[in-house]
Design a protein around this motif. Structure first.
Motif, short mmCIF file in Angstrom:
data_model
loop_
_atom_site.label_atom_id
_atom_site.label_comp_id
_atom_site.label_asym_id
_atom_site.label_seq_id
_atom_site.Cartn_x
_atom_site.Cartn_y
_atom_site.Cartn_z
N ALA A 91 63.15 46.76 17.46
CA ALA A 91 63.96 45.56 17.70
C ALA A 91 63.53 44.87 18.99
CB ALA A 91 65.44 45.93 17.76
N LYS A 92 63.21 45.65 20.00
CA LYS A 92 62.75 45.07 21.27
C LYS A 92 61.47 44.25 21.06
CE LYS A 92 61.44 46.36 25.98
NZ LYS A 92 61.27 47.48 26.93
N PHE A 120 67.31 46.00 26.66
CA PHE A 120 67.29 44.54 26.58
C PHE A 120 67.83 43.89 27.84
CE2 PHE A 120 67.36 46.18 22.30
CZ PHE A 120 66.40 45.40 21.68
N GLU A 121 67.43 42.65 28.04
CA GLU A 121 67.98 41.87 29.14
C GLU A 121 69.42 41.48 28.82
OE1 GLU A 121 65.48 38.54 30.11
OE2 GLU A 121 63.66 39.75 30.05
N GLU A 122 70.16 41.12 29.85
CA GLU A 122 71.56 40.71 29.68
C GLU A 122 71.66 39.60 28.63
OE1 GLU A 122 75.55 41.00 30.39
OE2 GLU A 122 74.03 42.19 31.41
N GLY A 123 72.56 39.78 27.68
CA GLY A 123 72.80 38.77 26.66
C GLY A 123 71.90 38.87 25.43
N GLU A 124 70.90 39.76 25.46
CA GLU A 124 69.98 39.88 24.32
C GLU A 124 70.45 40.90 23.28
OE1 GLU A 124 65.59 38.71 26.11
OE2 GLU A 124 66.13 40.83 25.92
N TYR A 125 71.38 41.76 23.66
CA TYR A 125 71.89 42.78 22.74
C TYR A 125 73.31 42.40 22.37
CZ TYR A 125 73.45 47.40 21.07
OH TYR A 125 73.95 48.44 20.32
N ILE A 126 73.52 42.14 21.09
CA ILE A 126 74.85 41.72 20.62
C ILE A 126 75.33 42.79 19.63
CG2 ILE A 126 76.14 39.94 19.38
CD1 ILE A 126 73.82 38.01 20.32
N GLU A 127 76.29 43.58 20.07
CA GLU A 127 76.82 44.64 19.22
C GLU A 127 77.95 44.07 18.37
OE1 GLU A 127 77.24 49.21 20.17
OE2 GLU A 127 78.92 48.09 21.03
N VAL A 128 77.81 44.23 17.06
CA VAL A 128 78.82 43.75 16.13
C VAL A 128 79.40 44.95 15.40
CG1 VAL A 128 79.34 42.23 14.18
CG2 VAL A 128 77.58 41.57 15.85
N ASN A 169 83.44 48.34 23.75
CA ASN A 169 83.43 46.92 24.11
C ASN A 169 82.32 46.16 23.37
OD1 ASN A 169 85.53 46.89 26.29
ND2 ASN A 169 84.11 48.39 27.18
N PRO A 170 82.40 46.08 22.06
CA PRO A 170 81.37 45.32 21.34
C PRO A 170 81.52 43.82 21.62
CG PRO A 170 83.13 45.91 19.84
CD PRO A 170 83.43 46.58 21.16
N GLU A 171 80.43 43.09 21.46
CA GLU A 171 80.51 41.64 21.63
C GLU A 171 81.40 41.02 20.56
OE1 GLU A 171 77.70 42.75 24.48
OE2 GLU A 171 77.85 43.44 22.42
N LEU A 172 81.35 41.57 19.35
CA LEU A 172 82.17 41.06 18.24
C LEU A 172 82.74 42.22 17.43
CD1 LEU A 172 79.92 38.17 16.85
CD2 LEU A 172 82.12 37.89 18.00
#
Length: 198
Positions: A91-92, A120-128, A169-172
Motif C-alpha cells: 500500500a505504501k 505513512f505521513e500524517e493524513g495518508e492513512y485513513i482507517e475505516v 480512533n478510526p477516521e471513519l
C-alpha cells in the motif's frame, strides 16, 4: 532485520509530482471489520466511483492477495501479522505512486494496524471501521466461512476462535447494518473531499 547493504534509491519523479499530474493526492483507505461486514463490497463500489471521477485508484482485496503475493501464508496469528505487514508495504508503494489504494482485510489486530499507520505521513492513512454486529455478519456469511468455522473445518476464524480488536480512533466508522453501500461510499467520498485529497 534489514540488510545493512541496502539503501533506498531515490526516484527522479516524486510523490508530489505524481499528485500534480493526477490532480489529486494519494492515500490508503484501510477497511477493517469482520468477514461479511461489507468491506470488499464497499471498497469495490468506492473504486468504481473514483474511476468515474477520473481518480487513479486500486483495490487490494484480502482473498485476491492471498492467491498470489501471500499464498504462502496461513491464518495463524504469526501469518496474519505477516499478511498485514506485507499489505502495508505494498500500500505504501501505491501511495508513493500517487494513487488512492483501498485495502479490504479483516486485519483483526490493533497493533498491526498501528504499525501500518506509522508507515505513512500524517493524513495518508485513513482507517475505516466497517462496523456490523457479529450476528449479522455470521447470518450473511457470503462465502460460507462462518458455517465451516462452526463445523470445525476452519481454524483461527475471526470472531469464532480468533479475536477481533476494533479500532479505538478510526477516521471513519460505517455501520453497514444502517447504511446502504451507496450511502457508505458517499460518506467516504465526502471525507476525501473535506481533507483535500480529491
Amino acid at each position: 532485520m534489514g540488510n545493512q547493504n541496502l539503501i533506498w534509491h531515490p526516484t527522479v519523479v516524486s510523490k508530489l509530482d505524481r499528485h500534480r499530474l493526477n490532480n489529486h493526492k494519494s492515500c490508503v483507505i484501510w477497511f477493517t471489520g469482520f468477514s461479511g461486514s461489507g468491506k470488499s463490497t464497499i471498497a469495490n463500489e468506492l473504486d468504481a466511483q473514483l474511476y468515474l471521477l477520473g481518480i487513479r485508484s486500486y483495490l487490494l482485496d484480502g482473498d485476491n492477495v492471498r492467491h498470489g503475493l501471500n499464498k504462502d501464508l496461513g491464518f495463524s496469528s504469526e501469518d496474519r501479522h505477516e499478511n498485514i505487514r506485507r499489505i502495508g508495504e505494498v500500500a505504501k508503494l501505491f501511495v508513493l505512486s500517487g494513487q488512492i489504494v483501498m485495502t479490504a482485510f479483516i486485519s483483526p489486530f490493533k497493533q498491526d494496524r498501528e504499525q501500518i499507520r506509522n508507515l505513512f505521513e500524517e493524513g495518508e492513512y485513513i482507517e475505516v471501521f466497517i462496523n456490523c454486529p457479529f450476528e449479522i455478519c455470521e447470518h450473511r456469511d457470503p462465502k460460507g466461512l462462518y458455517k465451516k468455522a462452526r463445523n470445525g473445518e476452519i481454524q483461527d476464524f475471526t470472531g469464532i476462535d480468533s479475536p477481533y480488536e476494533p479500532p479505538n480512533n478510526p477516521e471513519l466508522i460505517i455501520n453497514t447494518d444502517q447504511f446502504t453501500v451507496k450511502e457508505a461510499v458517499e460518506v467516504i467520498l465526502e471525507y476525501l473531499r473535506g481533507r483535500g485529497i480529491l
